[in-house]
Design a protein around this motif. Structure first.
Motif, PDB file in Angstrom:
ATOM      1  N   PHE A 240       5.634   2.059   6.726  1.00  0.00           N
ATOM      2  CA  PHE A 240       4.439   2.891   6.784  1.00  0.00           C
ATOM      3  C   PHE A 240       3.655   2.840   5.474  1.00  0.00           C
ATOM      4  CE2 PHE A 240       2.479   7.143   6.173  1.00  0.00           C
ATOM      5  CZ  PHE A 240       1.500   7.035   7.155  1.00  0.00           C
ATOM      6  N   ASP A 241       4.350   2.958   4.347  1.00  0.00           N
ATOM      7  CA  ASP A 241       3.670   2.868   3.047  1.00  0.00           C
ATOM      8  C   ASP A 241       3.025   1.501   2.861  1.00  0.00           C
ATOM      9  OD1 ASP A 241       4.330   5.435   2.394  1.00  0.00           O
ATOM     10  OD2 ASP A 241       6.016   4.905   1.078  1.00  0.00           O
ATOM     11  N   ALA A 242       3.711   0.444   3.284  1.00  0.00           N
ATOM     12  CA  ALA A 242       3.147  -0.904   3.176  1.00  0.00           C
ATOM     13  C   ALA A 242       1.883  -1.035   4.021  1.00  0.00           C
ATOM     14  CB  ALA A 242       4.181  -1.937   3.606  1.00  0.00           C
ATOM     15  N   LEU A 243       1.881  -0.406   5.193  1.00  0.00           N
ATOM     16  CA  LEU A 243       0.710  -0.452   6.064  1.00  0.00           C
ATOM     17  C   LEU A 243      -0.463   0.304   5.436  1.00  0.00           C
ATOM     18  CD1 LEU A 243      -0.279  -1.368   8.901  1.00  0.00           C
ATOM     19  CD2 LEU A 243       0.424   0.890   9.737  1.00  0.00           C
ATOM     20  N   ARG A 244      -0.220   1.475   4.928  1.00  0.00           N
ATOM     21  CA  ARG A 244      -1.285   2.274   4.321  1.00  0.00           C
ATOM     22  C   ARG A 244      -1.845   1.609   3.070  1.00  0.00           C
ATOM     23  NH1 ARG A 244      -1.482   8.432   3.597  1.00  0.00           N
ATOM     24  NH2 ARG A 244      -3.642   7.742   3.532  1.00  0.00           N
ATOM     25  N   ASN A 245      -0.992   0.910   2.323  1.00  0.00           N
ATOM     26  CA  ASN A 245      -1.434   0.253   1.092  1.00  0.00           C
ATOM     27  C   ASN A 245      -2.075  -1.101   1.347  1.00  0.00           C
ATOM     28  OD1 ASN A 245      -0.463   2.385  -0.402  1.00  0.00           O
ATOM     29  ND2 ASN A 245       1.489   1.422  -0.873  1.00  0.00           N
ATOM     30  N   GLY A 246      -2.133  -1.529   2.616  1.00  0.00           N
ATOM     31  CA  GLY A 246      -2.755  -2.807   2.916  1.00  0.00           C
ATOM     32  C   GLY A 246      -1.871  -4.006   2.675  1.00  0.00           C
TER      33      GLY A 246
ATOM     34  N   LEU B 274       2.757   3.082  -5.724  1.00  0.00           N
ATOM     35  CA  LEU B 274       2.052   2.648  -6.932  1.00  0.00           C
ATOM     36  C   LEU B 274       1.708   1.166  -6.917  1.00  0.00           C
ATOM     37  CD1 LEU B 274       4.170   4.555  -9.629  1.00  0.00           C
ATOM     38  CD2 LEU B 274       1.923   5.192  -8.718  1.00  0.00           C
ATOM     39  N   PHE B 275       2.652   0.341  -6.485  1.00  0.00           N
ATOM     40  CA  PHE B 275       2.491  -1.107  -6.612  1.00  0.00           C
ATOM     41  C   PHE B 275       2.549  -1.860  -5.287  1.00  0.00           C
ATOM     42  CE2 PHE B 275       4.656   0.486 -10.482  1.00  0.00           C
ATOM     43  CZ  PHE B 275       3.651   0.232 -11.400  1.00  0.00           C
ATOM     44  N   GLY B 276       2.685  -1.131  -4.171  1.00  0.00           N
ATOM     45  CA  GLY B 276       2.781  -1.812  -2.893  1.00  0.00           C
ATOM     46  C   GLY B 276       4.156  -2.426  -2.697  1.00  0.00           C
ATOM     47  N   ILE B 277       4.224  -3.449  -1.839  1.00  0.00           N
ATOM     48  CA  ILE B 277       5.477  -4.151  -1.619  1.00  0.00           C
ATOM     49  C   ILE B 277       5.343  -5.578  -2.126  1.00  0.00           C
ATOM     50  CG2 ILE B 277       6.032  -2.746   0.401  1.00  0.00           C
ATOM     51  CD1 ILE B 277       5.216  -5.121   2.148  1.00  0.00           C
ATOM     52  N   GLY B 278       6.456  -6.274  -2.215  1.00  0.00           N
ATOM     53  CA  GLY B 278       6.420  -7.665  -2.637  1.00  0.00           C
ATOM     54  C   GLY B 278       6.856  -7.877  -4.066  1.00  0.00           C
ATOM     55  N   ILE B 279       6.274  -8.866  -4.711  1.00  0.00           N
ATOM     56  CA  ILE B 279       6.746  -9.352  -5.991  1.00  0.00           C
ATOM     57  C   ILE B 279       6.624  -8.346  -7.125  1.00  0.00           C
ATOM     58  CG2 ILE B 279       4.503 -10.477  -6.274  1.00  0.00           C
ATOM     59  CD1 ILE B 279       7.866 -11.528  -7.832  1.00  0.00           C
ATOM     60  N   VAL B 280       5.499  -7.620  -7.206  1.00  0.00           N
ATOM     61  CA  VAL B 280       5.256  -6.777  -8.376  1.00  0.00           C
ATOM     62  C   VAL B 280       6.301  -5.679  -8.532  1.00  0.00           C
ATOM     63  CG1 VAL B 280       3.626  -5.199  -9.479  1.00  0.00           C
ATOM     64  CG2 VAL B 280       2.801  -7.327  -8.459  1.00  0.00           C
ATOM     65  N   PRO B 281       6.541  -4.824  -7.521  1.00  0.00           N
ATOM     66  CA  PRO B 281       7.573  -3.799  -7.711  1.00  0.00           C
ATOM     67  C   PRO B 281       8.963  -4.384  -7.907  1.00  0.00           C
ATOM     68  CG  PRO B 281       6.837  -3.847  -5.429  1.00  0.00           C
ATOM     69  CD  PRO B 281       5.895  -4.704  -6.200  1.00  0.00           C
ATOM     70  N   ALA B 282       9.232  -5.527  -7.288  1.00  0.00           N
ATOM     71  CA  ALA B 282      10.546  -6.147  -7.468  1.00  0.00           C
ATOM     72  C   ALA B 282      10.744  -6.583  -8.918  1.00  0.00           C
ATOM     73  CB  ALA B 282      10.687  -7.352  -6.532  1.00  0.00           C
ATOM     74  N   VAL B 283       9.741  -7.217  -9.509  1.00  0.00           N
ATOM     75  CA  VAL B 283       9.851  -7.661 -10.905  1.00  0.00           C
ATOM     76  C   VAL B 283       9.959  -6.458 -11.843  1.00  0.00           C
ATOM     77  CG1 VAL B 283       8.594  -8.796 -12.780  1.00  0.00           C
ATOM     78  CG2 VAL B 283       8.731  -9.878 -10.550  1.00  0.00           C
ATOM     79  N   ILE B 284       9.193  -5.405 -11.571  1.00  0.00           N
ATOM     80  CA  ILE B 284       9.266  -4.213 -12.419  1.00  0.00           C
ATOM     81  C   ILE B 284      10.664  -3.608 -12.364  1.00  0.00           C
ATOM     82  CG2 ILE B 284       8.418  -1.861 -12.707  1.00  0.00           C
ATOM     83  CD1 ILE B 284       5.688  -2.850 -11.767  1.00  0.00           C
TER      84      ILE B 284
END
Length: 496
Positions: free
Chosen positions: A68-74, A356-366
């Motif tokens: 749901f968060d991924a959908l709302r964040n685009g 804050l950062f959506g899903i995918g690479i950015v939150p994973a790297v953080i």
């Protein structure tokens, strides 16, 4: 660290973070991490590709909140959902009749009910149900000595155990378990009752009794598509083609093929599309099995994630440790903060980052950066504080300023321990990076999560074994790096 080395590290880090991890696509489809959701998402992906629409798959995300968060964040455009889940766990109105009005302010809408109601049910071990003569949920009141293990999401949802137990007046203790493992636990006699979905393929295989919801607690869970309201009309038209095409019996049969018969989800989905709409989609011929392609792609993604997080942690951690080293109070504070961050459960940290950062690479790297900081900072501080003051005194007598003493004395003498900290952080990062698939970043966690969802040991091993091999190779690589960068008389193996 000299300017050339720093420039090279910064350039590599920039490439890792900015290089495209996935190709551009017109629509991004998500799914939760259980068999049925995978299947429905793959069916839609195949149908869209048949119409020449490019699809990016973000399958096997965490539970409802993650999707749901991924959908709302685009981050995704559409994913399979259920009316009861939307009403109780997303908009929290509890009313499936007002979904359109409740979702409109969020910029979301539902599309094309698929034709089946996948409601929650309580599944009880058949022998236990027979011995205790239990066929309805209300009969559990007053029962003792039962082992209840529910999926983690069911234990927390408004339409899950907290409200169900209050509705029926139940006081039985419960524990959490992965949904895919619950049936095996029931078959082995370790669990008496678990939550299930009425279309689970496993229901036809395992000896369970489905308890009647005789006080009508559960709402309807009609399968449908939850999407953004700005969804391309051409995509919405394809979604509409599936309306009413899948009933409960069909869905249970598809789930059984994927979960029990060992067929791959893409194969089951392609067969369904071909049998329902005709002409099977073209399958690309490959020089080797598809799992090899997946293994190579997942391994490369895993390396990218680990390197990006580790390089960030190395640049920040070493610099931070050297900066606070002369100030004991500041050094203790930095260590405490890094240690506190290390105590946050990784899945919780990833979930908290999505808004804050959506899903995918950015939150994973953080997340990988956060977990790699502590061993690097601790090793650097320990090493620099252990240096004989005589060396610093001699350096000062030779006219070196603070920066020169740091570059020519502190860092070289600390290098064995700094490398040891990096070595530890790298191995930790390789293991932690398997959780990146939880938020759609891919890597070797992808087959592990999918294997857990499908109870497929072979698929789990396709992620676990390469991750273990990577950890061993990384450890050996740091051993070679230490031999290259550290003089023989300073190496840890020569100091013992």
């Amino acid at each position: 660290m000299n300017a050339r080395l720093r420039l090279a590290a910064t350039g590599l880090l920039g490439w890792l973070l900015c290089a495209p991890f996935t190709a551009h696509s017109e629509v991004t489809i998500g799914s939760k991490n259980f068999t049925e959701n995978h299947l429905l998402a793959e069916i839609m992906a195949i149908m869209l590709e048949r119409q020449g629409i490019s699809v990016q798959r973000r399958f096997g995300l965490g539970g409802t909140k993650i999707c749901f968060d991924a959908l709302r964040n685009g981050e995704i455009d559409v994913y399979p959902e259920y009316s009861g889940t939307i009403a109780t766990a997303i908009v929290k109105s509890g009313n499936v009749e007002t979904l359109a009005a409740d979702l409109e302010p969020l910029g979301l809408a539902t599309y094309s009910p698929l034709g089946f109601n996948n409601t929650y049910v309580l599944a009880m071990r058949q022998t236990t149900a027979t011995q205790r003569n239990i066929t309805r949920i209300s009969q559990l009141a007053g029962e003792q000595g039962l082992t209840l293990a529910f999926s983690h999401e069911f234990r927390a949802r408004n339409d899950g155990w907290p409200q169900l137990s209050a509705h029926y007046g139940l006081t039985l203790p419960t524990s959490g378990i992965e949904h895919a493992l619950a049936y095996e636990a029931i078959a082995a006699g370790r669990v008496d009752i678990t939550d299930a979905y009425s279309t689970d393929g496993e229901l036809s295989r395992y000896p369970v009794t489905l308890l009647e919801d005789d006080l009508s607690f559960f709402p309807r869970y009609d399968a449908l598509w939850l999407a953004r309201t700005d969804l391309d009309p051409a995509i919405a038209a394809v979604l509409q083609q599936l309306s009413g095409k899948i009933d409960e019996a069909t869905m249970q049969a598809l789930n059984a093929r994927a979960a029990l018969a060992g067929e791959s989800i893409p194969s089951v989905a392609a067969d369904f599309v071909a049998s329902t709409f005709g002409s099977s989609p073209t399958v690309r011929s490959a020089a080797w099995p598809a799992w090899v392609d997946a293994l190579l792609a997942n391994t490369w993604r895993h390396i990218q994630l680990t390197l990006a997080g580790l390089l960030l942690a190395a640049l920040v951690g070493v610099a931070l440790a050297l900066a606070v080293q002369p100030f004991p109070a500041a050094a203790r504070l930095v260590l405490s903060v890094c240690g506190l961050a290390q105590t946050i459960p990784s899945i919780a940290l990833l979930a908290l980052m999505i808004p804050l950062f959506g899903i995918g690479i950015v939150p994973a790297v953080i997340a990988l950066f956060v977990y790699a900081l502590l061993p690097i900072v601790r090793a650097t501080l320990t090493a620099t504080n252990a240096i004989d003051p005589v060396h610093l005194t001699v350096a000062a007598a030779l006219g070196m300023n603070n920066a020169e003493r740091r570059q020519h004395v502190l860092v070289p003498l600390s290098m064995p321990h700094i490398i040891a900290g990096l070595r530890t952080a790298a191995v930790i990062s390789i293991g932690t990076a398997t959780l990146a698939a939880f938020i759609g970043a891919g890597g070797l966690g992808q087959p592990i999560w999918t294997g857990l969802a499908l109870n497929d040991t072979q698929l789990i091993l396709q992620g676990a074994i390469p991750a273990a091999v990577l950890a061993v190779l990384t450890d050996l690589g740091f051993d070679l790096l230490e031999r290259r960068l550290v003089p023989a008389h300073l190496r840890r193996d020569q100091l013992n």
